[in-house]
Design a protein around this motif. Structure first.
Motif, PDB file in Angstrom:
ATOM      1  N   LEU A 134       0.843  -1.199   0.000  1.00 27.69           N
ATOM      2  CA  LEU A 134       0.000   0.000   0.000  1.00 27.69           C
ATOM      3  C   LEU A 134       0.878   1.248   0.000  1.00 27.69           C
ATOM      4  N   GLY A 135       0.548   2.188  -0.865  1.00 24.55           N
ATOM      5  CA  GLY A 135       1.374   3.386  -0.977  1.00 24.55           C
ATOM      6  C   GLY A 135       2.493   3.241  -1.985  1.00 24.55           C
ATOM      7  N   GLU A 136       2.667   2.027  -2.521  1.00 24.26           N
ATOM      8  CA  GLU A 136       3.712   1.797  -3.518  1.00 24.26           C
ATOM      9  C   GLU A 136       3.171   1.157  -4.792  1.00 24.26           C
ATOM     10  N   ASP A 137       2.122   0.330  -4.666  1.00 22.94           N
ATOM     11  CA  ASP A 137       1.601  -0.402  -5.816  1.00 22.94           C
ATOM     12  C   ASP A 137       0.287   0.203  -6.313  1.00 22.94           C
ATOM     13  N   ASN A 138       0.374   1.045  -7.352  1.00 20.92           N
ATOM     14  CA  ASN A 138      -0.809   1.504  -8.076  1.00 20.92           C
ATOM     15  C   ASN A 138      -1.953   1.964  -7.173  1.00 20.92           C
ATOM     16  N   GLY A 139      -1.655   2.820  -6.230  1.00 24.89           N
ATOM     17  CA  GLY A 139      -2.679   3.338  -5.338  1.00 24.89           C
ATOM     18  C   GLY A 139      -3.540   4.396  -6.022  1.00 24.89           C
ATOM     19  N   VAL A 140      -4.838   4.370  -5.733  1.00 21.63           N
ATOM     20  CA  VAL A 140      -5.759   5.345  -6.304  1.00 21.63           C
ATOM     21  C   VAL A 140      -6.773   5.752  -5.239  1.00 21.63           C
ATOM     22  N   ILE A 141      -7.014   7.056  -5.117  1.00 16.27           N
ATOM     23  CA  ILE A 141      -8.101   7.562  -4.281  1.00 16.27           C
ATOM     24  C   ILE A 141      -9.263   7.883  -5.201  1.00 16.27           C
ATOM     25  N   LEU A 142     -10.437   7.352  -4.889  1.00 16.16           N
ATOM     26  CA  LEU A 142     -11.622   7.558  -5.709  1.00 16.16           C
ATOM     27  C   LEU A 142     -12.621   8.409  -4.926  1.00 16.16           C
ATOM     28  N   ILE A 143     -13.108   9.472  -5.548  1.00 19.63           N
ATOM     29  CA  ILE A 143     -14.008  10.398  -4.864  1.00 19.63           C
ATOM     30  C   ILE A 143     -15.269  10.607  -5.690  1.00 19.63           C
ATOM     31  N   LYS A 144     -16.407  10.364  -5.077  1.00 19.61           N
ATOM     32  CA  LYS A 144     -17.700  10.595  -5.722  1.00 19.61           C
ATOM     33  C   LYS A 144     -18.333  11.826  -5.093  1.00 19.61           C
ATOM     34  N   GLY A 145     -18.697  12.797  -5.918  1.00 22.35           N
ATOM     35  CA  GLY A 145     -19.245  14.039  -5.415  1.00 22.35           C
ATOM     36  C   GLY A 145     -20.702  13.917  -4.990  1.00 22.35           C
ATOM     37  N   LYS A 146     -21.115  14.833  -4.151  1.00 20.50           N
ATOM     38  CA  LYS A 146     -22.520  14.885  -3.751  1.00 20.50           C
ATOM     39  C   LYS A 146     -23.372  15.320  -4.940  1.00 20.50           C
ATOM     40  N   GLU A 147     -24.656  15.050  -4.856  1.00 20.31           N
ATOM     41  CA  GLU A 147     -25.566  15.412  -5.933  1.00 20.31           C
ATOM     42  C   GLU A 147     -25.554  16.927  -6.154  1.00 20.31           C
ATOM     43  N   GLY A 148     -25.387  17.318  -7.415  1.00 21.12           N
ATOM     44  CA  GLY A 148     -25.369  18.738  -7.754  1.00 21.12           C
ATOM     45  C   GLY A 148     -23.992  19.355  -7.750  1.00 21.12           C
ATOM     46  N   VAL A 149     -22.982  18.634  -7.248  1.00 16.34           N
ATOM     47  CA  VAL A 149     -21.606  19.145  -7.208  1.00 16.34           C
ATOM     48  C   VAL A 149     -20.920  18.801  -8.531  1.00 16.34           C
ATOM     49  N   THR A 150     -20.334  19.784  -9.180  1.00 14.46           N
ATOM     50  CA  THR A 150     -19.644  19.545 -10.451  1.00 14.46           C
ATOM     51  C   THR A 150     -18.249  18.981 -10.194  1.00 14.46           C
ATOM     52  N   ASN A 151     -17.688  18.355 -11.229  1.00  9.88           N
ATOM     53  CA  ASN A 151     -16.341  17.812 -11.101  1.00  9.88           C
ATOM     54  C   ASN A 151     -15.317  18.908 -10.852  1.00  9.88           C
ATOM     55  N   ASP A 152     -15.522  20.068 -11.448  1.00  8.01           N
ATOM     56  CA  ASP A 152     -14.583  21.176 -11.239  1.00  8.01           C
ATOM     57  C   ASP A 152     -14.605  21.632  -9.774  1.00  8.01           C
ATOM     58  N   GLU A 153     -15.793  21.711  -9.184  1.00  6.95           N
ATOM     59  CA  GLU A 153     -15.906  22.093  -7.769  1.00  6.95           C
ATOM     60  C   GLU A 153     -15.239  21.047  -6.881  1.00  6.95           C
ATOM     61  N   LEU A 154     -15.476  19.782  -7.208  1.00  8.83           N
ATOM     62  CA  LEU A 154     -14.876  18.692  -6.436  1.00  8.83           C
ATOM     63  C   LEU A 154     -13.357  18.724  -6.562  1.00  8.83           C
ATOM     64  N   LYS A 155     -12.871  18.942  -7.773  1.00 13.95           N
ATOM     65  CA  LYS A 155     -11.430  18.999  -8.021  1.00 13.95           C
ATOM     66  C   LYS A 155     -10.786  20.146  -7.259  1.00 13.95           C
ATOM     67  N   ASP A 156     -11.432  21.305  -7.265  1.00 10.38           N
ATOM     68  CA  ASP A 156     -10.883  22.466  -6.554  1.00 10.38           C
ATOM     69  C   ASP A 156     -10.756  22.189  -5.060  1.00 10.38           C
ATOM     70  N   GLU A 157     -11.756  21.518  -4.479  1.00  7.40           N
ATOM     71  CA  GLU A 157     -11.683  21.230  -3.045  1.00  7.40           C
ATOM     72  C   GLU A 157     -10.590  20.211  -2.744  1.00  7.40           C
ATOM     73  N   VAL A 158     -10.415  19.222  -3.640  1.00  4.84           N
ATOM     74  CA  VAL A 158      -9.354  18.241  -3.456  1.00  4.84           C
ATOM     75  C   VAL A 158      -7.991  18.919  -3.480  1.00  4.84           C
ATOM     76  N   ILE A 159      -7.779  19.794  -4.476  1.00  2.00           N
ATOM     77  CA  ILE A 159      -6.489  20.484  -4.595  1.00  2.00           C
ATOM     78  C   ILE A 159      -6.230  21.363  -3.379  1.00  2.00           C
ATOM     79  N   ALA A 160      -7.263  22.073  -2.936  1.00  2.00           N
ATOM     80  CA  ALA A 160      -7.111  22.933  -1.756  1.00  2.00           C
ATOM     81  C   ALA A 160      -6.715  22.123  -0.527  1.00  2.00           C
ATOM     82  N   ASN A 161      -7.312  20.952  -0.330  1.00  2.00           N
ATOM     83  CA  ASN A 161      -6.987  20.121   0.814  1.00  2.00           C
ATOM     84  C   ASN A 161      -5.592  19.530   0.723  1.00  2.00           C
ATOM     85  N   PHE A 162      -5.169  19.150  -0.466  1.00  2.00           N
ATOM     86  CA  PHE A 162      -3.815  18.615  -0.619  1.00  2.00           C
ATOM     87  C   PHE A 162      -2.773  19.699  -0.351  1.00  2.00           C
ATOM     88  N   ARG A 163      -3.092  20.928  -0.746  1.00  2.87           N
ATOM     89  CA  ARG A 163      -2.128  22.009  -0.498  1.00  2.87           C
ATOM     90  C   ARG A 163      -2.054  22.347   0.974  1.00  2.87           C
TER      91      ARG A 163
END
Length: 258
Positions: free
Chosen positions: A229-258
């Motif tokens: 884990l953490g070395e072999d093809n790891g992927v985080i999968l995120i499903k947005g709430k109803e009405g949330v666009t992918n761009d909004e979801l992406k922006d929140e992910v980037i903000a949290n990672f920063r």
């Protein structure tokens, strides 16, 4: 009126004589028309089948899901080619990062983690060496849509612990068990003993390869004994709430990672 009927009769007689005299030409003409019709039907059937496969593939991943992984599915914006050597230098997403996102994100409905590695599967004298072992968290089923043809999914306790339960793909079932029911049977995955609790409904070829047909799903902690884990093809999968666009979801992910 009689003249018109006579002309019609003569026309049919002439056509029939032409067909009888030129049998080969008639047969070839009919054959050409038949082949043309069947070719059109075949092309239309292939287009319909391709459209159905594409729809099925996109239905599986959904339109509101983000994949956080080191390798993008296509070249990134501004890149003329797929620079895999640059992507490979990135750090792998980790289970710990997924847990932090679950605590912080407000626009996500479900967040899951999965990592996979190629391995082997055995049952009795049957052996299959082209297997994708996927270690996953419980929410995986809520992010990616798939159905079971028999058995059940993992419980939250099984995923949180090190339970040696597995769910196998349709091709794995065929290779190891044939027509027999695998649920409740013990197999070996990469040398580890595990009990089959479910079988994934066959998906067939799609835009994303063979889907889960050649996969074995394992609870994340048990799978960690086989997959780094953490070395072999790891992927985080995120499903947005109803009405949330992918761009909004992406922006929140980037903000949290920063």
């Amino acid at each position: 009126m009689k003249l018109w009927l006579r002309l019609l009769q003569e026309s049919f007689r002439f056509a029939w004589q032409a067909l009888v005299v030129n049998k080969l030409r008639t047969v070839l003409s009919l054959l050409g028309v038949t082949i043309g019709i069947f070719s059109i039907i075949l092309v239309l059937s292939m287009v319909d089948s391709l459209e159905a496969d594409m729809k099925s593939s996109f239905d599986m991943i959904g339109s509101d899901i983000l994949f956080i992984q080191i390798m993008p599915m296509t070249p990134e914006e501004g890149d003329e080619e797929y620079e895999w050597w640059k992507y490979a230098a990135r750090p792998q997403p980790t289970l710990e990062e997924m847990e932090r996102l679950k605590d912080r994100m407000t626009l996500a409905q479900h967040i899951a983690f999965r990592a996979f590695a190629q391995t082997t599967a055995e049952y009795g004298n049957n052996y299959f060496n082209d297997v994708y072992a996927i270690a996953l968290t419980y929410e995986f089923k809520d992010v990616l849509a798939f159905r079971l043809s028999s058995g059940r999914y993992f419980t939250p306790m099984e995923c949180a612990g090190s339970s040696n339960k597995v769910i196998i793909g349709a091709v794995i079932r065929e290779k190891l068990f044939g027509d027999n029911d695998p649920v409740g049977k013990d197999i070996k995955v990469g040398g580890l003993k595990a009990t089959v609790i479910g079988v994934i409904e066959k998906e067939g070829a799609s835009l994303f390869g063979n889907g889960l047909d050649q996969a074995i799903l394992l609870p994340i902690r048990f799978g960690g004994r086989l997959i780094r884990l953490g070395e072999d093809n790891g992927v985080i999968l995120i499903k947005g709430k109803e009405g949330v666009t992918n761009d909004e979801l992406k922006d929140e992910v980037i903000a949290n990672f920063r």
